[in-house]
Design an enzyme around this catalytic site. Structure first.
Site, PDB file in Angstrom:
ATOM      1  N   LEU A   1     -41.950 -43.165 -41.860  1.00 37.07           N
ATOM      2  CA  LEU A   1     -41.706 -42.890 -40.443  1.00 37.07           C
ATOM      3  C   LEU A   1     -42.788 -41.972 -39.891  1.00 37.07           C
ATOM      4  O   LEU A   1     -43.178 -40.991 -40.532  1.00 37.07           O
ATOM      5  CB  LEU A   1     -40.331 -42.240 -40.266  1.00 37.07           C
ATOM      6  N   CYS A   2     -43.224 -42.317 -38.697  1.00 41.25           N
ATOM      7  CA  CYS A   2     -44.252 -41.521 -38.028  1.00 41.25           C
ATOM      8  C   CYS A   2     -43.577 -40.447 -37.181  1.00 41.25           C
ATOM      9  O   CYS A   2     -43.134 -40.702 -36.062  1.00 41.25           O
ATOM     10  CB  CYS A   2     -45.127 -42.426 -37.155  1.00 41.25           C
ATOM     11  N   LEU A   3     -43.478 -39.250 -37.739  1.00 35.41           N
ATOM     12  CA  LEU A   3     -42.899 -38.109 -37.039  1.00 35.41           C
ATOM     13  C   LEU A   3     -43.868 -36.934 -37.124  1.00 35.41           C
ATOM     14  O   LEU A   3     -44.749 -36.907 -37.990  1.00 35.41           O
ATOM     15  CB  LEU A   3     -41.554 -37.719 -37.669  1.00 35.41           C
TER      16      LEU A   3
END
Length: 251
Positions: A86-88
């Site tokens: 996930l791109c966080l």
């Protein structure tokens, strides 16, 4: 392999989590690899994820806390793709934004906050709230029977899930049985009403209605035998008094 500093830092963070568990979050390192953490997020109230159970992983680099972990969610949830990085801002997608002061709890609280929002990113998906609620209801079953990693990491939680699933199944079966009985009674009442409407002769209709009433009265009497007995006793007493007075008059 974890560096000495990473090992020391993650061990300390795990102790803090055990002593002060954050709300809606469980997290623990794999017993064979302290860089591989597993978490379980419980869906908060008043969200489409309410009471859902979401298992995922945090994979830390060997030089943690100087670089962020990769974040994944394994349980189907309607918000993120399963088993996808996930791109966080707190994930390994953005090492430039990472703050070494952040911890496992900081990361998971950030993930929970992002999950309950609407913002899109790499690894997220768009689904309806209805779909999210459906997946939330199925999440314990998935983790318990289809998620091998969950079963190994959280055996106590799995046992608790089994009890919850069995209890919910029993309640559902009971509710279904009651509904079937109610439907049967309604169908019977409808059939009786329909059969009366089909009778063209008024006298026949009256006779049928009397039979139905008699049947109902009989059932009511069966339900109240004590009341029935009292009425019979009263009638016998009245009859005895009447016979007594008739005898006096005839004299």
């Amino acid at each position: 392999m974890a560096s000495i500093q990473a090992n020391k830092r993650l061990t300390k963070e795990y102790k803090n989590i055990v002593n002060n568990p954050p709300p809606f979050i469980i997290a623990a390192p794999h017993e064979d690899n302290i860089l591989e953490w597993h978490y379980v997020i419980t869906g908060p109230p008043s969200t489409p994820y309410e009471n859902g159970q979401y298992h995922g992983t945090l994979t830390f680099p060997s030089d943690y806390p100087f670089n962020p972990p990769a974040i994944r969610m394994i349980t189907p949830n309607g918000r993120f793709k399963e088993n996808t990085r996930l791109c966080l801002s707190m994930s390994d997608y953005h090492p430039e934004a990472w703050n070494p002061a952040w911890s496992v709890v900081t990361i998971l609280n950030g993930l929970l906050s992002f999950m309950t929002g609407d913002e899109q990113t790499t690894g997220s998906v768009s689904t309806s709230d209805k779909d999210k609620r459906t997946l939330a209801k199925k999440s314990k079953h998935f983790n318990t029977y289809s998620n091998f990693k969950f079963k190994n990491m959280f055996p106590d939680l799995r046992e608790s899930n089994i009890k919850d699933i069995e209890r919910e199944a029993a309640l559902e079966a009971e509710s279904k049985g009651a509904q079937q009985e109610e439907n049967k009674a309604q169908k019977l009442a409808t059939e009786k009403a329909t059969s009366l409407d089909d009778i063209s002769d008024p006298e026949d209709r009256v006779r049928i209605q009397e039979l139905i009433k008699a049947e109902k009265d009989k059932k009511d009497q069966d339900k109240n035998p004590g009341e029935n007995s009292n009425i019979k006793s009263l009638l016998c007493l009245i009859l005895a008094i009447a016979i007594f007075f008739v005898g006096l008059i005839m004299k």
